[in-house]
Design a protein around this motif. Structure first.
Motif, short mmCIF file in Angstrom:
data_model
loop_
_atom_site.label_atom_id
_atom_site.label_comp_id
_atom_site.label_asym_id
_atom_site.label_seq_id
_atom_site.Cartn_x
_atom_site.Cartn_y
_atom_site.Cartn_z
N TYR A 24 26.39 45.06 0.01
CA TYR A 24 25.85 46.18 -0.75
C TYR A 24 26.02 47.44 0.08
CZ TYR A 24 22.59 49.44 -2.90
OH TYR A 24 22.04 50.56 -3.48
N HIS A 25 26.47 48.53 -0.56
CA HIS A 25 26.77 49.78 0.14
C HIS A 25 26.26 50.94 -0.71
CE1 HIS A 25 29.42 52.43 2.69
NE2 HIS A 25 29.36 53.17 1.61
N GLU A 26 25.60 51.92 -0.08
CA GLU A 26 25.14 53.09 -0.83
C GLU A 26 25.30 54.35 0.00
OE1 GLU A 26 20.97 52.25 -1.61
OE2 GLU A 26 20.40 53.60 0.04
N ARG A 27 25.55 55.47 -0.72
CA ARG A 27 25.66 56.79 -0.10
C ARG A 27 24.77 57.77 -0.88
NH1 ARG A 27 29.70 59.85 2.75
NH2 ARG A 27 31.17 58.12 2.57
N ASN A 28 23.86 58.44 -0.16
CA ASN A 28 23.01 59.45 -0.79
C ASN A 28 23.80 60.72 -1.07
OD1 ASN A 28 20.85 57.74 -0.57
ND2 ASN A 28 19.82 58.86 1.06
N CYS A 29 23.30 61.53 -1.99
CA CYS A 29 23.88 62.84 -2.23
C CYS A 29 23.74 63.70 -0.97
CB CYS A 29 23.18 63.54 -3.40
SG CYS A 29 23.31 62.67 -4.98
N ALA A 30 24.67 64.61 -0.77
CA ALA A 30 24.70 65.40 0.46
C ALA A 30 23.80 66.63 0.42
CB ALA A 30 26.13 65.84 0.75
N LEU B 17 28.42 47.21 -5.05
CA LEU B 17 28.16 45.80 -4.78
C LEU B 17 29.48 45.06 -4.82
CD1 LEU B 17 26.07 43.51 -4.34
CD2 LEU B 17 26.08 43.19 -6.83
N GLY B 18 29.79 44.33 -3.75
CA GLY B 18 31.06 43.63 -3.69
C GLY B 18 30.89 42.16 -3.34
N MET C 156 35.45 51.96 -1.28
CA MET C 156 35.40 51.93 0.19
C MET C 156 36.23 50.82 0.81
SD MET C 156 33.51 54.58 0.75
CE MET C 156 33.05 54.52 2.48
N ILE C 157 37.07 50.15 0.02
CA ILE C 157 37.88 49.07 0.56
C ILE C 157 39.18 49.61 1.14
CG2 ILE C 157 39.10 46.95 -0.01
CD1 ILE C 157 36.11 46.70 0.09
N GLY C 158 39.69 50.71 0.63
CA GLY C 158 41.03 51.15 0.98
C GLY C 158 41.16 51.92 2.27
N GLY C 159 40.26 51.71 3.22
CA GLY C 159 40.42 52.33 4.52
C GLY C 159 39.64 53.62 4.71
N THR C 160 38.72 53.97 3.81
CA THR C 160 37.89 55.15 3.98
C THR C 160 36.99 54.99 5.21
OG1 THR C 160 37.84 55.51 1.59
CG2 THR C 160 36.19 56.65 2.88
N ARG C 161 37.07 55.93 6.14
CA ARG C 161 36.26 55.86 7.36
C ARG C 161 34.93 56.58 7.19
NH1 ARG C 161 41.42 53.89 7.50
NH2 ARG C 161 41.77 52.78 9.45
N VAL C 162 33.98 56.22 8.05
CA VAL C 162 32.64 56.80 7.99
C VAL C 162 32.33 57.45 9.33
CG1 VAL C 162 30.18 56.32 7.70
CG2 VAL C 162 31.86 55.09 6.31
N LEU D 78 35.34 52.06 10.20
CA LEU D 78 35.46 51.53 8.85
C LEU D 78 34.09 51.05 8.39
CD1 LEU D 78 38.74 49.52 9.36
CD2 LEU D 78 38.46 51.36 7.70
N PRO D 79 33.78 51.16 7.09
CA PRO D 79 32.47 50.73 6.60
C PRO D 79 32.34 49.21 6.61
CG PRO D 79 33.87 51.33 4.76
CD PRO D 79 34.63 51.69 6.00
N THR D 80 31.11 48.74 6.54
CA THR D 80 30.83 47.31 6.53
C THR D 80 31.55 46.60 5.39
OG1 THR D 80 28.68 47.58 7.60
CG2 THR D 80 28.99 45.61 6.26
N ILE D 81 31.63 47.23 4.23
CA ILE D 81 32.27 46.59 3.09
C ILE D 81 33.75 46.32 3.38
CG2 ILE D 81 32.84 48.76 1.89
CD1 ILE D 81 32.10 47.30 -0.72
N ASN D 82 34.38 47.17 4.17
CA ASN D 82 35.76 46.93 4.57
C ASN D 82 35.84 45.79 5.59
OD1 ASN D 82 38.21 47.49 6.45
ND2 ASN D 82 38.67 48.63 4.58
N ASP D 83 34.90 45.78 6.55
CA ASP D 83 34.88 44.72 7.56
C ASP D 83 34.79 43.34 6.92
OD1 ASP D 83 34.94 46.65 9.52
OD2 ASP D 83 32.78 46.57 9.92
N VAL D 84 33.94 43.21 5.92
CA VAL D 84 33.69 41.90 5.32
C VAL D 84 34.84 41.45 4.44
CG1 VAL D 84 32.19 40.64 3.71
CG2 VAL D 84 31.19 42.16 5.43
N PHE D 85 35.49 42.39 3.73
CA PHE D 85 36.44 41.98 2.71
C PHE D 85 37.91 42.23 3.01
CE2 PHE D 85 32.62 42.66 -0.04
CZ PHE D 85 32.43 41.31 -0.32
#
Length: 356
Positions: A214-220, A235-236, A156-162, A116-123
């Motif tokens: 703060y969370h960011e994803r670059n273009c693929a 930003l959350g 990224m709060i609803g359980g999206t994994r990385v 899980l992303p950091t934003i999910n861990d924190v919130f």
């Protein structure tokens, strides 16, 4: 139970039993959630379902630690999603968690794998989306119908994994923790393509939980963002107040270029309350969520959620859920991978959840 879990891990890994037996502690755990749901206006018709994961996602997994001495330990987690109504599992099998790392009371935790992303861990503790009425209908782009207005966003709060992630978390310092994560895009010749960076801080005490991320994803694309695309930035900020077993929380995210689409911006506000009724086994929950669509479509989304839970034991509960979603300016409502033919949709659900 420990011997069963150890044997299962050894068998799936195709290894001899001896290395797995070296683990100091291996735990088999999970949640089974099954209930009846009614969703109105799914592409113009009502539907009744026997559904897994009305309240909490059904799952099972293995977590373990090995004491390495000097306060250091090896840690791991393998977790698979499960559809309790059909017995089906997801692909890949351990799609929810698949990581290994090191942990220390003095140095913190370092993990590598799918997480899980950091934003999910924190919130996630403060958001507590499952108590808002339906754990998969939070207005963040996860679990909503592909054709719905909310599906254009994902905070990224609803359980999206990385995948391909490295995550570090400091030990608690008077209630404060620092969280950091990066994930490799693994695009040949372009080390930054698809890369994820995330940094945050959290605070937890007896009565207060709070965080900023703060969370960011670059273009693929290997050559950089194509026309009409840009770096996805989130930003959350949020927190919760806990008193007498009750939880009252608020959470806010601002997302720019959601899903790497330039100008696809939105703000999401979630408010929640979870209150046990003193002297009874009942717990009542409710919440309001508002997605402010900042694109030219201006298809703002509002959602009300209610939940009533009856605790049969510490591990087993009955529940009843209700969610109502409305969308502005011709947008389509959509919850739990369904899409309405109009701007409104309702969900009702009752069921049972058991944890082990």
């Amino acid at each position: 139970m420990r011997k069963i879990a150890t044997l299962a891990i050894a068998t799936m890994a195709g290894c001899a039993v001896y290395p797995a037996m070296a683990q100091s502690n291996v735990t088999l755990y999970g949640i089974i959630d099954t209930g009846v749901a009614r969703i109105d206006n799914v592409n113009g018709s009502n539907v009744n379902l026997l559904r897994s994961g009305n309240l909490l996602t059904s799952r099972f997994g293995f977590r373990g630690t090995e004491d390495l001495g000097g306060g250091l330990k090896a840690i791991f987690n393998l977790e698979a999603g499960l559809s309790s109504d059909t017995g089906a599992t997801n692909t890949p099998f351990f799609n929810r968690q698949s990581w290994v790392g090191l942990g220390s009371d003095n140095l913190g935790e370092l993990k590598m794998g799918r997480m899980l992303p950091t934003i999910n861990d924190v919130f996630v503790a403060s958001l507590n989306a499952s108590w808002l009425g339906n754990s998969t209908s939070a207005l963040d782009g996860a679990g909503v119908g592909a054709g719905s207005s909310a599906a254009r966003f994902n905070n990224m709060i609803g359980g999206t994994r990385v995948d391909n992630a490295i995550k570090y978390q400091t030990p608690s310092m008077s209630g404060f923790k620092i969280h950091a994560m990066t994930a490799f895009g693994e695009v040949a010749g372009a080390s930054s393509a698809g890369r994820i960076l995330s940094l945050g801080g959290s605070y937890a005490s007896k009565n207060i939980e709070a965080g900023l991320v703060y969370h960011e994803r670059n273009c693929a694309e290997a050559g950089g963002c194509a026309a009409g695309k840009d770096k996805d930035k989130i930003l959350g900020v949020g927190g919760a107040y806990l008193v007498n077993g009750a939880r009252y929380g608020a959470f806010y995210t601002r997302q720019k270029n959601a899903l790497n689409v330039r100008g696809n911006d939105a703000d999401v506000l979630s408010l929640l309350a979870r209150v046990p009724l003193n002297g009874t086994s009942w717990v009542l929950g409710g919440g309001f969520q508002y997605l402010n669509d900042k694109t030219a479509l201006n298809q703002d989304v509002r959602q009300f959620n209610l939940a009533a839970n009856y605790l049969l034991s510490k591990r087993t509960q009955l529940y009843a859920l209700y969610s109502h979603q409305t969308v502005k300016n011709g947008g389509k409502a959509g919850m739990y991978s369904t899409t309405s033919s109009t701007d409104k949709q309702n969900q009702f659900g009752v069921g049972i959840t058991h944890t082990f």
